[in-house]
Design an enzyme around this catalytic site. Sequence first.
Site, PDB file in Angstrom:
ATOM      1  N   HIS A  10      76.513  45.857  45.314  1.00 45.77           N
ATOM      2  CA  HIS A  10      75.502  45.745  44.254  1.00 45.77           C
ATOM      3  C   HIS A  10      76.086  45.573  42.850  1.00 45.77           C
ATOM      4  O   HIS A  10      75.710  44.665  42.111  1.00 45.77           O
ATOM      5  CB  HIS A  10      74.599  46.976  44.283  1.00 45.77           C
ATOM      6  CG  HIS A  10      73.872  47.157  45.568  1.00 45.77           C
ATOM      7  ND1 HIS A  10      72.737  46.454  45.893  1.00 45.77           N
ATOM      8  CD2 HIS A  10      74.118  47.972  46.628  1.00 45.77           C
ATOM      9  CE1 HIS A  10      72.307  46.824  47.093  1.00 45.77           C
ATOM     10  NE2 HIS A  10      73.130  47.737  47.558  1.00 45.77           N
ATOM     11  N   SER A  41      74.078  47.586  52.798  1.00 51.80           N
ATOM     12  CA  SER A  41      73.946  48.675  53.765  1.00 51.80           C
ATOM     13  C   SER A  41      72.553  49.282  53.747  1.00 51.80           C
ATOM     14  O   SER A  41      72.100  49.830  54.759  1.00 51.80           O
ATOM     15  CB  SER A  41      75.000  49.755  53.478  1.00 51.80           C
ATOM     16  OG  SER A  41      76.300  49.291  53.803  1.00 51.80           O
ATOM     17  N   CYS A  42      71.856  49.176  52.612  1.00 55.64           N
ATOM     18  CA  CYS A  42      70.500  49.713  52.533  1.00 55.64           C
ATOM     19  C   CYS A  42      69.527  48.908  53.393  1.00 55.64           C
ATOM     20  O   CYS A  42      68.407  49.357  53.653  1.00 55.64           O
ATOM     21  CB  CYS A  42      70.017  49.765  51.089  1.00 55.64           C
ATOM     22  SG  CYS A  42      70.170  48.221  50.180  1.00 55.64           S
ATOM     23  N   ARG A 304      73.119  48.026  40.107  1.00 55.21           N
ATOM     24  CA  ARG A 304      72.661  46.744  39.571  1.00 55.21           C
ATOM     25  C   ARG A 304      72.523  46.803  38.045  1.00 55.21           C
ATOM     26  O   ARG A 304      72.934  45.877  37.336  1.00 55.21           O
ATOM     27  CB  ARG A 304      71.322  46.354  40.208  1.00 55.21           C
ATOM     28  CG  ARG A 304      71.374  46.033  41.693  1.00 55.21           C
ATOM     29  CD  ARG A 304      72.063  44.712  41.980  1.00 55.21           C
ATOM     30  NE  ARG A 304      71.326  43.558  41.534  1.00 55.21           N
ATOM     31  CZ  ARG A 304      70.523  42.810  42.287  1.00 55.21           C
ATOM     32  NH1 ARG A 304      70.340  43.125  43.555  1.00 55.21           N
ATOM     33  NH2 ARG A 304      69.917  41.749  41.797  1.00 55.21           N
TER      34      ARG A 304
END
Length: 453
Positions: A10, A41-42, A304
């Site tokens: 991210h 991975s989320c 982010r």
Amino acid sequence: MKVIVVGSSHGGFETVRGLLAEKPDTEIQWYEKGDFISFLSCGMQLYLEGVVKNVNSVRYATAKGMRAKGVNVFVHQEVTHVDPDKHQVTVHNLDDDSTRTENYDKLVLSAGAVPATIPVPGNDLQNVYAMRGRDWAIKLKAKTVDPDVENVTVIGAGYIGVEAAEVFAKAGKHVTLIDMLPRPLALYLDQEFTDILAETLKAHNIYPASGQAVKEFVGQNGKVTAVKTDQAEYPSDLVIQAAGLKANTDWLKGTLELGKKGLVNVNDHLETNQPDVYAVGDSTEVPFAPTGKKRQIALATNARRQGRVVAKNILGHDMTMPAISGSSALSVFDYHFASTGVKQGTADALGVKSASVFVTDTTQPPFVPETAGNTKVYFKLTYDPSNKRILGAQIMSKRDVTANINAISLAIQGKMTLNDLAYADFFFQPGFDRPWNIMNVAAQKALKNEQAK
């Protein structure tokens, strides 16, 4: 100007994206130790459950696509050393085992974190897995349909652990969910919520072995067969370790200033103690709006934001990292929940004096039937009793009402009080909600409680 970005998750992705958005002719070298950039991975649970069919689609960007935009993408190449005085990094090419140095004008480290390994006997046995990254996703997917896997034990009852438990329960496995804390999801929700979710887990063939410490992974012929805790032993054909993350910063010791848990110390502009070196992501701390202090909150949203802030600063814009509330959400079978800020269960550890109110309501007026979507909703509001400032909230329902937490997050960052929230303007339409939003109701109840003191 030459910018080197290390890490493609991210924070690294958003840094590259931010540079391209404002100055697309920036010379960018982007390094990824693995052979696949920008895996999320989320999004792993969606892949493991078959909602997303192709593991290669669980990503932001491809190497080919970014190269087409002028980014020099290097995969399977690991940055192993930083020389701040020379403005150089050492790169190890994992394909041919060669090394080289690269100069930079600006360096961005999105080093991230790695799954913490439980230091007990047997942690090197076969079928002891992690749940992070594309490689593990592929291995776990195979285990969901492995007929030899009947009993799955998950270590850690946070977000990742609960996601893993749900995946394998839906795959027809018997799952044990072990955690040292007394309740599953205890860091994210207070007991009013976790009591309901614990019963939900049990109803779906997941046994919450809460308040237990892992002592050993038992095995035969090199493969795990059981997990032994301080209270019991659980048969296990597969173990998934999801007991937290460890900052991936050992290689930076002696080069950058590291703080507690090996986290990279950064200032408000995300600069490290070395000139022209920035750090973002799970290996750093972020300013926490409810307390005004820095805290590690490993969320994609924070990484982010950090990536965009770093890109702005590299390009000459003076931007500081905004305070965040730590908002997150998750679904556990039929329930959807979200939380933000301080909770009753975390206030003491954060050194915050707090009070809370808990409200149960229905999502729509009583005349709307359940068949039309009307269902229970649970909401808890946490505030500072000395000045009535809003500090946090949690919400849960079988209907997705989690977006309410975004309003609370803004309230925290705006330093709003119970008086502001009690009569705040929210829309009403019986097909959607109640005349008084549940956030209004909770704030009004809190004010009444404070007036009665």
